[in-house]
Design a protein around this motif. Structure first.
Motif, PDB file in Angstrom:
ATOM      1  N   GLU A 167      -7.337  -4.083   2.098  1.00 46.99           N
ATOM      2  CA  GLU A 167      -6.286  -3.313   1.444  1.00 46.99           C
ATOM      3  C   GLU A 167      -6.282  -3.552  -0.066  1.00 46.99           C
ATOM      4  O   GLU A 167      -5.998  -2.629  -0.845  1.00 46.99           O
ATOM      5  CB  GLU A 167      -4.918  -3.665   2.046  1.00 46.99           C
ATOM      6  CG  GLU A 167      -4.792  -3.384   3.536  1.00 46.99           C
ATOM      7  CD  GLU A 167      -5.106  -1.941   3.892  1.00 46.99           C
ATOM      8  OE1 GLU A 167      -4.876  -1.042   3.059  1.00 46.99           O
ATOM      9  OE2 GLU A 167      -5.592  -1.698   5.018  1.00 46.99           O
ATOM     10  N   MET A 168      -6.604  -4.771  -0.503  1.00 46.99           N
ATOM     11  CA  MET A 168      -6.697  -5.045  -1.935  1.00 46.99           C
ATOM     12  C   MET A 168      -7.815  -4.217  -2.558  1.00 46.99           C
ATOM     13  O   MET A 168      -7.656  -3.653  -3.651  1.00 46.99           O
ATOM     14  CB  MET A 168      -6.951  -6.537  -2.160  1.00 46.99           C
ATOM     15  CG  MET A 168      -5.767  -7.442  -1.874  1.00 46.99           C
ATOM     16  SD  MET A 168      -4.410  -7.268  -3.046  1.00 46.99           S
ATOM     17  CE  MET A 168      -5.141  -7.960  -4.519  1.00 46.99           C
ATOM     18  N   ALA A 169      -8.967  -4.153  -1.876  1.00 45.04           N
ATOM     19  CA  ALA A 169     -10.084  -3.349  -2.390  1.00 45.04           C
ATOM     20  C   ALA A 169      -9.700  -1.880  -2.477  1.00 45.04           C
ATOM     21  O   ALA A 169      -9.996  -1.198  -3.468  1.00 45.04           O
ATOM     22  CB  ALA A 169     -11.305  -3.531  -1.487  1.00 45.04           C
ATOM     23  N   THR A 170      -9.011  -1.381  -1.433  1.00 42.60           N
ATOM     24  CA  THR A 170      -8.575   0.017  -1.430  1.00 42.60           C
ATOM     25  C   THR A 170      -7.558   0.277  -2.543  1.00 42.60           C
ATOM     26  O   THR A 170      -7.587   1.321  -3.206  1.00 42.60           O
ATOM     27  CB  THR A 170      -7.944   0.372  -0.068  1.00 42.60           C
ATOM     28  OG1 THR A 170      -8.880   0.096   0.973  1.00 42.60           O
ATOM     29  CG2 THR A 170      -7.555   1.835  -0.011  1.00 42.60           C
ATOM     30  N   ALA A 171      -6.659  -0.710  -2.767  1.00 42.58           N
ATOM     31  CA  ALA A 171      -5.641  -0.560  -3.807  1.00 42.58           C
ATOM     32  C   ALA A 171      -6.282  -0.411  -5.192  1.00 42.58           C
ATOM     33  O   ALA A 171      -5.890   0.455  -5.988  1.00 42.58           O
ATOM     34  CB  ALA A 171      -4.694  -1.751  -3.794  1.00 42.58           C
ATOM     35  N   LEU A 213       1.233  -6.808  -2.700  1.00 45.11           N
ATOM     36  CA  LEU A 213      -0.131  -7.098  -2.244  1.00 45.11           C
ATOM     37  C   LEU A 213      -0.602  -8.466  -2.732  1.00 45.11           C
ATOM     38  O   LEU A 213      -1.210  -9.234  -1.979  1.00 45.11           O
ATOM     39  CB  LEU A 213      -1.091  -6.009  -2.723  1.00 45.11           C
ATOM     40  CG  LEU A 213      -1.087  -4.708  -1.923  1.00 45.11           C
ATOM     41  CD1 LEU A 213      -1.821  -3.615  -2.684  1.00 45.11           C
ATOM     42  CD2 LEU A 213      -1.741  -4.918  -0.560  1.00 45.11           C
ATOM     43  N   LEU A 214      -0.333  -8.772  -3.992  1.00 47.10           N
ATOM     44  CA  LEU A 214      -0.756 -10.068  -4.538  1.00 47.10           C
ATOM     45  C   LEU A 214       0.006 -11.221  -3.885  1.00 47.10           C
ATOM     46  O   LEU A 214      -0.552 -12.299  -3.660  1.00 47.10           O
ATOM     47  CB  LEU A 214      -0.548 -10.089  -6.056  1.00 47.10           C
ATOM     48  CG  LEU A 214      -1.530  -9.207  -6.850  1.00 47.10           C
ATOM     49  CD1 LEU A 214      -1.092  -9.084  -8.297  1.00 47.10           C
ATOM     50  CD2 LEU A 214      -2.947  -9.770  -6.759  1.00 47.10           C
ATOM     51  N   MET A 259       0.831  -1.210   0.000  1.00 49.07           N
ATOM     52  CA  MET A 259       0.000   0.000   0.000  1.00 49.07           C
ATOM     53  C   MET A 259       0.870   1.266   0.000  1.00 49.07           C
ATOM     54  O   MET A 259       0.536   2.253  -0.656  1.00 49.07           O
ATOM     55  CB  MET A 259      -0.918   0.005   1.217  1.00 49.07           C
ATOM     56  CG  MET A 259      -2.025  -1.041   1.162  1.00 49.07           C
ATOM     57  SD  MET A 259      -3.122  -0.847  -0.260  1.00 49.07           S
ATOM     58  CE  MET A 259      -3.821   0.781   0.035  1.00 49.07           C
ATOM     59  N   ILE A 260       2.005   1.217   0.715  1.00 51.91           N
ATOM     60  CA  ILE A 260       2.899   2.382   0.747  1.00 51.91           C
ATOM     61  C   ILE A 260       3.490   2.640  -0.635  1.00 51.91           C
ATOM     62  O   ILE A 260       3.558   3.785  -1.110  1.00 51.91           O
ATOM     63  CB  ILE A 260       4.009   2.179   1.799  1.00 51.91           C
ATOM     64  CG1 ILE A 260       3.405   2.196   3.209  1.00 51.91           C
ATOM     65  CG2 ILE A 260       5.087   3.255   1.674  1.00 51.91           C
ATOM     66  CD1 ILE A 260       4.378   1.775   4.289  1.00 51.91           C
ATOM     67  N   GLN A 273     -12.697  -4.779  -9.930  1.00 45.01           N
ATOM     68  CA  GLN A 273     -11.844  -5.558  -9.039  1.00 45.01           C
ATOM     69  C   GLN A 273     -12.037  -5.118  -7.582  1.00 45.01           C
ATOM     70  O   GLN A 273     -12.062  -5.946  -6.669  1.00 45.01           O
ATOM     71  CB  GLN A 273     -10.374  -5.398  -9.436  1.00 45.01           C
ATOM     72  CG  GLN A 273     -10.009  -6.081 -10.736  1.00 45.01           C
ATOM     73  CD  GLN A 273     -10.221  -5.165 -11.934  1.00 45.01           C
ATOM     74  OE1 GLN A 273     -11.006  -4.219 -11.849  1.00 45.01           O
ATOM     75  NE2 GLN A 273      -9.525  -5.455 -13.028  1.00 45.01           N
ATOM     76  N   SER A 274     -12.191  -3.808  -7.390  1.00 46.46           N
ATOM     77  CA  SER A 274     -12.378  -3.293  -6.037  1.00 46.46           C
ATOM     78  C   SER A 274     -13.646  -3.851  -5.404  1.00 46.46           C
ATOM     79  O   SER A 274     -13.646  -4.292  -4.241  1.00 46.46           O
ATOM     80  CB  SER A 274     -12.432  -1.762  -6.067  1.00 46.46           C
ATOM     81  OG  SER A 274     -12.662  -1.242  -4.780  1.00 46.46           O
TER      82      SER A 274
END
Length: 523
Positions: free
Chosen positions: A340-344, A318-319, A303-304, A353-354
């Motif tokens: 975090e994946m949804a936010t990414a 992330l993946l 995320m950073i 995808q989100s």
């Protein structure tokens, strides 16, 4: 999760660093770094020279201990030799310690049922020789073994038994371990308030005993707990305290976990550069077996990177975390990664995808909430069972009091008749002598003003209401009676009074009698 150190013994044997089991951010096993390559050859040489006696048992025990990091089959082999020799020598202490080492080897082999069996066998021996210290340590170890098999009810029961026994023999380390382990379960069940109280109690004991390793563990657990409750400033403070203590040790793996915890706190405080430094530093020193910490670190680092303008590197991390978390059963970790994946994908402007990851997040969140409701129902049932048990005890005490009263009536009657007779004789002679009665000095009773406690109002504000007997004892405490005086007044034993007072202190979180009355009057 703390496991008792059963490598220590009462003999003048060589001392080695103990093993503790911690449940950290996402359940990991922490093993002390021991120079086994230097110790094992020396122990094997000592074994050749040793006679068939108790000293040889301890060598077998130590070999089993050091081989845990080198070769589990060898650890199992030497622990079994120690068990057999202890039996032949009728040496129960040696059999306890070697059985414990066997249980560790079986646990590391994921043979949990066999591990529990070995621990139970060691406990039975301790029970037979009335070794309370070993019993306390083994009860904690049994609780940990059941915990790692998700048998939480059994684990809680063992921890509570260990706490009771440790308290009875004033074994402070055992008390702190039991509290810490109970706190881990309450934290997992998201009963954060209860977990916080228990962790604080455990930390106070460790601070009083200057138990550095225990203090580090408690600080870490408090840091995690504050993180779960979104109190990231407090979380960072606890992690920093743990880091200061770890700087003076060689426990780099533990330091790695603390640094990852600090990185997570900095991330949630929007201090991304600090978070990145701590997460990368922790990830470099992290043991390969610490999968859960690695997942957490990769998620926040991803995320950073994404927020810093490096989407390819960020999504790669992330993946990687997402693929790893799918192999775990930790719902909290799965929820975190999916969020975090949804936010990414929102940041990358990829709504489809989100949405998919938000759906997965909501589904996991529902499962967690259902578990929490189930646990709440279980706790409520346990509370009702405790109340019913207390009622049964009260009825038994009442029956005993009645029997005692009946036995005492005849004595009271005799005393009354004797006193009446003496009084009659006294006044008879006094009347015959026509003596004037001497003036009677009447001492006025000084009545201390006191506030009447409203127990109906008090019970509405307590999580667990006071029973009638507990309320009665509180009134007598308010009058200033001691435990023995209360026992005499209620026709019960002094231990029964102490037990009721202990329950009252637990329900009201009072520190002592004065604090108890002050708190109840303030309701």
């Amino acid at each position: 999760m703390e496991k008792a150190d059963l490598s220590k013994n009462s003999q003048n044997q060589k001392s080695y660093l103990p093993r503790f089991f911690y449940l950290l951010t996402f359940t990991c096993l922490v093993i002390f770094d021991l120079d086994a390559q230097n110790e094992i050859p020396q122990l094997l040489e000592d074994l050749k020279k040793s006679k068939r006696d108790t000293q040889k048992v301890w060598i077998y025990r130590d070999l089993a201990f050091y081989y845990l990091d080198e070769n589990l089959d060898s650890a199992l082999y030497f622990s079994e030799l120690g068990i057999q020799l202890s039996k032949a020598l009728e040496f129960p202490d040696g059999e306890i310690w070697t059985l414990y080492q066997k249980a560790l080897a079986e646990e590391f082999m994921d043979n949990f049922d066999a591990s529990v069996g070995s621990l139970e066998a060691a406990y039975e021996i301790s029970l037979s020789i009335q070794d309370s210290l070993s019993m306390s340590k083994l009860l904690n170890a049994l609780g940990v073994a059941h915990y790692y098999q998700s048998r939480l009810k059994e684990a809680i029961a063992y921890y509570q038994d260990a706490f009771t026994l440790s308290e009875k023999i004033n074994y402070q380390e055992g008390i702190a371990q039991s509290l810490n382990n109970l706190g881990v379960i309450h934290r997992q069940r998201r009963n954060f308030r209860k977990a916080m109280d228990i962790y604080q109690q455990s930390l106070e004991i460790k601070l009083a005993n200057k138990d550095t390793i225990g203090i580090i563990n408690s600080r870490y657990n408090l840091g995690l707990l504050h993180s779960y409750t979104n109190e990231y400033d407090k979380s960072l403070l606890e992690f920093s305290e743990a880091e200061k203590l770890l700087q003076n040790t060689k426990r780099e793996h533990n330091l790695a976990e603390v640094k990852i915890g600090q990185g997570v706190a900095y991330y949630n405080l929007d201090r991304y550069e600090d978070a990145k430094n701590f997460l990368n530093d922790g990830l470099k020193k992290l043991k390969p077996s610490n999968v859960f910490e690695k997942i957490s670190a990769l998620t926040y680092l991803g995320m950073i990177e994404l927020r810093s303008g490096a989407p390819e590197i960020g999504m790669q991390k992330l993946l990687e975390a997402y693929e790893m978390v799918k192999e775990t059963e930790r719902l909290e970790l799965q929820r975190q990664v999916n969020r975090e994946m949804a936010t990414a994908y929102e940041l990358l402007n990829q709504p489809f995808q989100s949405v998919a990851y938000w759906k997965a997040y909501n589904s996991i969140n529902d499962s967690i909430n259902n578990e929490q409701r189930h646990w709440a129902i279980e706790e409520m049932q346990a509370r009702f069972e405790a109340i019913e048990k207390d009622k049964i005890i009260q009825m038994q005490e009442l029956q005993l009091a009645k029997e005692k009263s009946q036995k005492s009536r005849f004595i009271f009657l005799i005393i009354f008749l004797v006193m009446a007779s003496l009084g009659t004789v006294y006044y008879f002679f006094k009347f015959r002598k026509k003596e004037k009665p001497s003036p009677v000095l009447v001492q006025q009773e000084i009545i201390r003003p006191s506030l009447e406690l409203d127990f109906k109002k008090i019970n509405t504000k307590l999580l667990s209401p006071l029973t009638n007997r507990e309320s009665e004892i509180v009134r007598l405490v308010e009058e200033g009676l001691t435990n023995s005086e209360i026992a005499a007044r209620l026709f019960v034993s002094e231990n029964t009074v102490k037990t009721h007072l202990k329950n009252v202190f637990s329900k009201t979180n009072a520190l002592n009698r004065t604090d108890l009355i002050h708190k109840l009057r303030s309701f």
